[in-house]
Write a protein that holds these residues in place. Structure first.
Motif, PDB file in Angstrom:
ATOM      1  N   LEU A  93       0.880  -1.219   0.164  1.00  0.00           N
ATOM      2  CA  LEU A  93       0.021   0.060  -0.009  1.00  0.00           C
ATOM      3  C   LEU A  93       0.969   1.495  -0.202  1.00  0.00           C
ATOM      4  CD1 LEU A  93      -3.434  -1.295   2.714  1.00  0.00           C
ATOM      5  CD2 LEU A  93      -2.871  -0.732  -0.131  1.00  0.00           C
ATOM      6  N   ASP A  96       1.776   1.967  -3.514  1.00  0.00           N
ATOM      7  CA  ASP A  96       0.576   2.259  -4.166  1.00  0.00           C
ATOM      8  C   ASP A  96       0.974   3.706  -3.857  1.00  0.00           C
ATOM      9  OD1 ASP A  96       0.021   0.603  -4.912  1.00  0.00           O
ATOM     10  OD2 ASP A  96      -2.303  -0.014  -3.495  1.00  0.00           O
ATOM     11  N   GLN A  99       3.157   5.258  -6.023  1.00  0.00           N
ATOM     12  CA  GLN A  99       2.844   5.311  -7.652  1.00  0.00           C
ATOM     13  C   GLN A  99       2.416   6.306  -8.108  1.00  0.00           C
ATOM     14  OE1 GLN A  99       2.050   1.097  -8.343  1.00  0.00           O
ATOM     15  NE2 GLN A  99       3.920   0.907  -8.243  1.00  0.00           N
ATOM     16  N   ALA A 100       1.202   6.278  -6.878  1.00  0.00           N
ATOM     17  CA  ALA A 100       0.435   7.646  -7.386  1.00  0.00           C
ATOM     18  C   ALA A 100       0.901   8.943  -7.276  1.00  0.00           C
ATOM     19  CB  ALA A 100      -0.443   7.600  -5.991  1.00  0.00           C
ATOM     20  N   GLN A 131       8.868  -2.422  -1.240  1.00  0.00           N
ATOM     21  CA  GLN A 131       8.256  -2.830  -2.572  1.00  0.00           C
ATOM     22  C   GLN A 131       8.645  -1.697  -3.529  1.00  0.00           C
ATOM     23  OE1 GLN A 131       5.966  -5.654  -3.312  1.00  0.00           O
ATOM     24  NE2 GLN A 131       5.902  -5.963  -0.835  1.00  0.00           N
ATOM     25  N   GLU A 249      -4.789   7.867  -2.336  1.00  0.00           N
ATOM     26  CA  GLU A 249      -3.632   6.134  -2.009  1.00  0.00           C
ATOM     27  C   GLU A 249      -3.536   5.976  -0.648  1.00  0.00           C
ATOM     28  OE1 GLU A 249      -3.880   7.984  -4.892  1.00  0.00           O
ATOM     29  OE2 GLU A 249      -4.176   6.562  -6.335  1.00  0.00           O
TER      30      GLU A 249
END
Ligand code: FAD
Length: 370
Positions: A93, A96, A99-100, A131, A249
């Motif tokens: 998470l 994520d 990435q956002a 990650q 996110e």
């Protein structure tokens, strides 16, 4: 004794206004109640952070300030200890969120790497199970306890700024400034009192109900030869720093962290690690908010901070060689309050942990708008 500009407070915010004043041709006097600056400005990480600052005022000011730091550092003999930031996402998470973030314009120049690629570039990072890792090139790190006195000395020697240390400002009634030792006059007065919320300038701040947040900080000696290639942050920072935390996110990550990192969140902990020229690491921090800060620091908080450091770094040895606390004001709208109680006076208080990163940008805007 007359000046064009009197600045109250010789922390980074006061010094930034002094610099901006001399750049605009003003004769400047800085008045500081202590015999040298010992406030937040020398207790911080010296981490001039751009990536992760909230979009808008803070991010804009941080970019200006970073450029001024780089420019002034050479002239004032302030070493840049290292540049850039590694933001490690241990959880899916958290990846994520990164990435956002990479899809926003604030990520220009940043790179999102897989853990293996990041490990090749930064073997000092502990990336087992990580990650993703974001690299930002935008940050610089200075040693604040050296940088602030050198900046003041350079302002005095190179720009003729007069410093009155060990002299408290008791009253400001522009153009008159009464100190513990004399009365001075200036066309303009900027009050940068830091945590002194009940002194001069307090009428301008009263309606905001500001509080004081106290942070715990550590200096750690790692194993010999350990070098950081950039500052380091990790998952908890993604729900604390506005540039990430405002992303949709971040909400799911916050929910997971509440379940898994309750004690750290309760103590307001997130990880920042920077390195000094002697190899020691400055590691923090926690956040506890008070009307009047409690003077006691907690060992379990330091242990939690160190646990996060071990998760992010390949530390085989770590000896804590210094512990200290620092305080900054919090509350109010935004990260900084700029008040104008009368046409000649400005009160400037950074109400967040961003003053080292934004002070020069704030000062420029204060004078542009004046
Ligand atoms: C532990 C810690 C870590 C931080 N890490 C970071 C970081 O990594 N990056 C970042 O950008 N920011 C960081 N911050 C925040 C940053 O340090 C502050 O926002 C910034 O230093 C505020 O500067 P200042 O000049 O307003 O306050 P200060 O440095 O506190 O200076 C205010 C000065 O005003 C003087 N003063 C007050 N009243 C009077 C008076 N009446 N007469 C004369 N003098 C007076 C005080 O003595 C003091 O020296 C951190 C803060 C802390 C505490």
């Amino acid at each position: 004794m007359n000046s064009d500009l009197i600045v109250v407070g010789a922390g980074i915010v006061g010094l930034a206004h002094a610099l901006e004043g001399v750049r605009r041709g003003l004769k400047v006097t800085v008045i500081e109640r202590d015999h040298r600056c010992v406030g937040a400005s020398i207790r911080n990480f010296g981490f001039i952070t751009v990536t992760g600052q909230p979009a808008g005022d803070t991010w804009r000011r941080a970019r200006v300030s970073r450029d001024v730091w780089v420019e002034v550092a050479t002239q004032a003999n302030i070493p840049i200890e290292h540049r850039g930031l590694w933001m490690i996402a241990h959880r899916p998470l958290a990846a994520d969120v990164l990435q956002a973030f990479m899809r926003t314009s604030m990520a220009n120049g940043n790179r999102l790497l897989e853990a293996e690629a990041a490990a090749r570039e930064a073997p000092e990072l502990q990336l087992d199970g990580a990650q993703a890792v974001m690299h930002s090139p935008h940050e610089v790190r200075v040693e604040s306890r050296q940088a602030i006195p050198r900046l003041a000395a350079w302002l005095a020697e190179r720009h003729g700024v007069q410093f009155l240390f060990g002299e408290a400002v008791l009253e400001v009634d522009a153009p008159r400034v009464r100190t513990s030792q004399r009365t001075l006059h200036a066309e303009r007065i900027v009050i940068c009192p830091g945590t002194e919320l009940n002194g001069v300038g307090s009428e301008s701040l009263a309606s905001f109900g500001l509080k004081l947040t106290r942070l715990q900080m550590l200096r750690v000696k790692p194993q010999s030869g350990f070098r950081l290639s950039a500052a380091v942050m990790s998952d908890l920072s993604l729900v604390r720093y506005g540039g990430y935390a405002a992303l949709a996110e971040a909400a799911a990550l916050k929910t997971q962290l509440v379940e898994e990192e309750g004690p750290s969140l309760e103590a307001g902990i997130h990880l920042i690690v920077v390195q000094s020229a002697d190899g020691s690491l400055v590691i923090g921090d926690s956040h506890h908010t008070f009307d009047t800060p409690d003077p006691f620091a907690f060992d379990d908080v330091d242990e939690l901070i160190m646990a996060h450091a071990y998760k992010a770094l390949k530390l085989t040895q770590s000896r804590i060689i210094e512990r200290w606390t620092g305080v900054y004001p919090t509350g109010g709208p935004g990260d900084c309050l700029i008040r104008a109680p009368d046409p000649r006076t400005r009160v400037v208080v950074v109400t967040s942990g961003t003053g080292a990163s934004t002070g020069f940008g704030i000062a420029r805007e204060v004078f542009d708008a004046w």
